[in-house]
Structure formats: C-alpha cells, structure tokens
Design an enzyme around this catalytic site. Sequence first.
Site, PDB file in Angstrom:
ATOM      1  N   ASP A  36      54.627  35.576  46.433  1.00  0.00           N
ATOM      2  CA  ASP A  36      54.375  35.284  45.028  1.00  0.00           C
ATOM      3  C   ASP A  36      53.789  36.480  44.299  1.00  0.00           C
ATOM      4  OD1 ASP A  36      55.282  32.778  45.144  1.00  0.00           O
ATOM      5  OD2 ASP A  36      53.318  31.781  45.091  1.00  0.00           O
ATOM      6  N   LYS A  85      56.920  34.077  40.050  1.00  0.00           N
ATOM      7  CA  LYS A  85      57.233  33.462  38.760  1.00  0.00           C
ATOM      8  C   LYS A  85      56.075  33.801  37.843  1.00  0.00           C
ATOM      9  CE  LYS A  85      57.610  29.167  40.249  1.00  0.00           C
ATOM     10  NZ  LYS A  85      57.393  29.150  41.672  1.00  0.00           N
ATOM     11  N   MET A 104      45.260  27.616  35.799  1.00  0.00           N
ATOM     12  CA  MET A 104      46.262  28.026  34.789  1.00  0.00           C
ATOM     13  C   MET A 104      45.802  27.732  33.354  1.00  0.00           C
ATOM     14  SD  MET A 104      49.651  26.817  36.900  1.00  0.00           S
ATOM     15  CE  MET A 104      48.994  25.342  37.674  1.00  0.00           C
TER      16      MET A 104
HETATM   17  N1  SAH Z   1      47.916  27.789  44.898  1.00  0.00           N
HETATM   18  C1  SAH Z   1      46.960  28.508  44.119  1.00  0.00           C
HETATM   19  C2  SAH Z   1      47.050  28.201  42.648  1.00  0.00           C
HETATM   20  C3  SAH Z   1      48.311  28.676  42.016  1.00  0.00           C
HETATM   21  S1  SAH Z   1      48.373  28.359  40.324  1.00  0.00           S
HETATM   22  C4  SAH Z   1      45.556  28.225  44.647  1.00  0.00           C
HETATM   23  O1  SAH Z   1      45.374  27.340  45.477  1.00  0.00           O
HETATM   24  O2  SAH Z   1      44.621  28.926  44.232  1.00  0.00           O
HETATM   25  C5  SAH Z   1      47.829  29.903  39.663  1.00  0.00           C
HETATM   26  C6  SAH Z   1      46.449  29.728  39.061  1.00  0.00           C
HETATM   27  O3  SAH Z   1      45.467  29.801  40.064  1.00  0.00           O
HETATM   28  C7  SAH Z   1      46.091  30.819  38.093  1.00  0.00           C
HETATM   29  O4  SAH Z   1      46.630  30.592  36.801  1.00  0.00           O
HETATM   30  C8  SAH Z   1      44.585  30.704  38.087  1.00  0.00           C
HETATM   31  O5  SAH Z   1      44.148  29.621  37.325  1.00  0.00           O
HETATM   32  C9  SAH Z   1      44.294  30.385  39.526  1.00  0.00           C
HETATM   33  N2  SAH Z   1      43.998  31.603  40.288  1.00  0.00           N
HETATM   34  C10 SAH Z   1      44.684  32.102  41.316  1.00  0.00           C
HETATM   35  N3  SAH Z   1      44.087  33.230  41.779  1.00  0.00           N
HETATM   36  C11 SAH Z   1      42.997  33.412  41.025  1.00  0.00           C
HETATM   37  C12 SAH Z   1      41.969  34.387  40.996  1.00  0.00           C
HETATM   38  N4  SAH Z   1      41.930  35.409  41.863  1.00  0.00           N
HETATM   39  N5  SAH Z   1      40.988  34.268  40.071  1.00  0.00           N
HETATM   40  C13 SAH Z   1      40.990  33.257  39.199  1.00  0.00           C
HETATM   41  N6  SAH Z   1      41.942  32.317  39.175  1.00  0.00           N
HETATM   42  C14 SAH Z   1      42.926  32.380  40.069  1.00  0.00           C
END
Ligand code: SAH
Length: 485
Positions: A255, A277, A388
């Site tokens: 990803d 994406k 998100m």
């Molecule tokens: N599967 C992932 C989430 C994917 S959706 C999980 O479990 O974390 C993507 C969202 O995750 C981003 O828009 C943000 O809200 C959050 N996210 C992912 N990495 C992040 C990071 N390092 N810092 C803050 N938010 C993060």
Amino acid sequence: MLQTHEQLAIFACLNGRRCVVVGGGPVAARKAGELVGAGADVTVVAPKLDRVLAERAATGAIQWRREAFASTHLDDAWLVVAATSDRELNAGVANAAEARQIFCNVVDDPSLCSFIMPAVVRRDPVTIAISSGGHAPVIARWVKGIIESLVPQRLGALATLAGEWRQRVKAAFGSIDTRRRFWEYVLEGPVAEHSLAGRPDRAEAALENALADWQTTPAATSGEAYIVGAGPGSADLLTLRGRQLLAQAEVVLYDRLVGDEILQFARRDAELISVGKQAGRPSITQPQINRLLVQLVKSGKRVCRLKGGDPMIFGRGGEELDALVEAGLPFQVVPGVSAALACAAYAGIPLTLRGVTQTVLLTTGHTESSANTGLGKLPGGQTLALYMGVARYAEIADTLLNAGNEATLPVAVVERGTLPEQRVVVTTLAELAAATEALAIESPALLLIGATAALAERNAWFAPERVVVYNDPANAITRTTKVAS
Ligand code: SAH
C-alpha cells in the site's frame, strides 16, 4: 584511506598464504593469532617479541624476522598488518603495501587502512562480520553483542547438516524455488528445532522425513497469500511474524502508506508491486487488487499483501480474504499495530483510563453519511478514534456539536504518527475546524476525541517539540514555546 563510500565485504581464504605482521606487542600478537587461526603462514617483523609471540615463534606457529621493517619484508605477501605504536613506521608499512598492491591494515588508524578487520560472530561454518567502516569500532562491537545473543549457539551444526544434504536436496527438487522453500521449511520446522537443541540424530531423521514428504506432497509447492499488517509507518513496529513472511514472499503487493524502510525486509529478488490507492485520485481499484492477488497465488507464488496498520481495520483485508476463500486458496493473516493504537501510544494518550474512559470506538471520517459511523452524542467515558477524513474534520466537528457534545470536549489530531515528523495538535471540538485549517493538517492523520485526548500535552514523549496546543485561534502555541515563556 578511510572510505566514505561503501566497502566491499569479502571473506579472505588465507590458508597457507603468506601474511606479514609488523610489530611485536600484544596487539600484534592478537592480529597474528587471528591470521594463524585462518590458516595463514604468518611472518612477524619486529626487533623484539612479547611473551605470547615469543612462544608462538618458539613452537613454529609463526616465523619471526628479528629486524627493523623493510619494504622487502612484503615480498610475496598477500596482506599485511601494521601493529606498532610508531605512527610513522605504520605509515611506512602502509605506503610500501600500497606500492605493491597488498592489502594493509593499520591498527587504530583507519585513514591508513586498505582493509579493516571486522568484529566477528562465529558459528562455524557460519561467520557474521560487522564493520563500521573504521568509523566507530565501539558500535561494531555493540552490534556484535546484540547478534551474539540473537544467533543460536548451535547454528553451525545446522549449517553443517544443511551442507551435507545440499546435493541430495538439489537432486530431489529441480526448481530453485522449491529448493528454497524446502530449506526455509527446514529452518523453521522440527529439523532446526532438534539441531539447535543439540539432538543431531533426530534432526537428521526429521530432515530425511521432510525430504520424502516434500517429494510426494505437491501442497508443499503451492502458493499462499500472507495478509500482513505493516504497522503505522515506523519500521520497528512491524511484527516479527510479519517480517518473517515478508522476507519469504516472492511477490509483495504493498500500500501507499508502507514505507521503503519496511520494504527493505523483502527478499532481494522479490517482485515489489505498489497497489496504493489515494483518496481522490484514479488508481488501481479494490476488485483489481483482489483479482491480482488471486491470480498470483494461483500461479504458485507466495504473495505478501502488505497493508498499513492492521489489515482488518479499515484495510479492506476482509474483501481480499473473501476473494481468496472463494478461490479456495490458502492464506495467513498477521495483525499490525493499527493507527489508533500507535498514535495514542506515541502521543501519550491512554485509549482507556480507569475511571475516565472505558470504551473505544474505531470509526471512519471517510463516508459521506454519519449514520453508521457512531458520530452522534458520545456516551460518557468513550474515546472516539477516527480514521481518514482529514478534509472533512470541520463537518465532523459540526455533526458532533449538533449531536449535543460539549464544545470543550478534548480533541487530539496525530499527524504522521510514529514517524520522525509526527505532529500532535491538541484542541477542543469547538476549535477543531479552525485548528485544521490554521495548522494545515494533512493526511495521514488520526483524530482522537474524548477526555484523555487532553493528556497529549502533559504526556508528550515522542517528538514533544511538535505538540501544538490550539486553544484560541489567536494563541496557537507549541509546547516548547510555552515552556520557554
Ligand atoms: N489499516 C490501517 C488504516 C488504513 S486507513 C490501520 O489499521 O491503521 C488509512 C488511515 O489510517 C489514514 O487516513 C489515517 O487516518 C490512519 N493512519 C494510518 N497511518 C497513520 C499514521 N502514521 N499516523 C496517523 N494516522 C494514520
């Protein structure tokens, strides 16, 4: 000659080859000992020898030239070590070696070295050499200590066993891929277990059985999908299991939020395919990813599907599992540290706190409608973690205010959580919209709402200089400026 560019790591075969050590003290003795250990034919040049060297000379383990160094001492030598305490003499040795194109090590003087002797972890026949390129021997020794404690003592026995069986395994499996998988199985299964526990007979029997099984079971060579959570960004937050499977896969589908540092753990020859994406941009669709995954696994590949955070939390892992189950293909799922957990930890915000918050709601700000996302009046004692939707923070704040939540409800936004550039904005529900705009908050960011969000200021421990308290639009202050004033 201290190189700023990369050095080539090589292991030299010195058996029966002439090597020269200049110097007769304890350091020279140690170096001579290492060379003798490697089977070299060692000549020590020094007017006098310390006790250890003198004994070695007496037994014929080394040759002694009781002379001052002259460049002719290097005739026919393969390499030379200068280990005197006389810097000028050492430099003379280095120059003479350079002129003859003989590799030279000058003890404690990397600028004069054309080779260095690394710190070594030995599990013969496995040798691990560690170098800091001559910059910081202390670091090399420190790394050696770590590796010593990690690498099983009996690894050498396992390597020897593998060496003895290598030809038979090669003859049994025509394909390199199958052979590689077989050996990985050997390393992870009962063969290694017995060998490392000091039961060589049982290890050998297990290897024999495994070889027979693998020749009759085609399952051993079929593809598999590994749905792996890569964690929030920082490479050290990837789980050990995730790292293992990543290192094993022939193809990696990753990803956008998965960083290069994590991709480094993939096999050198693995095919890395980005299927990132990005909101609001045309890119590969989820059904396309599902099809690609199924196709690759069907063709016999081990595919690591690497996703940010945890694969089962807003990661669409569920849809990929559906596709795999429907196609009847094998898979494993490895959890990852999800953004809510990672951001809370790295911002010092307890998601639950005895007597304060007892429930956590993981939800999304991505969908248009708030009907199914729990964005109503927060029950007392709940922390809301919203993934998100950075572009919709103003709207989300409105929805929550209209639902009857307090304007002063604490809010923390963690931007790029766990990465060196992490920023935490501490504010309130009423001021979230203004803060988002004034501070130009960008994705990826995680929104935490609830009583404990306010603790981010007091508990800041990671990148504390980028904790911003936004209370009054005219008065956004960073933690450091506040402490200074
Ligand atoms: N599967 C992932 C989430 C994917 S959706 C999980 O479990 O974390 C993507 C969202 O995750 C981003 O828009 C943000 O809200 C959050 N996210 C992912 N990495 C992040 C990071 N390092 N810092 C803050 N938010 C993060």
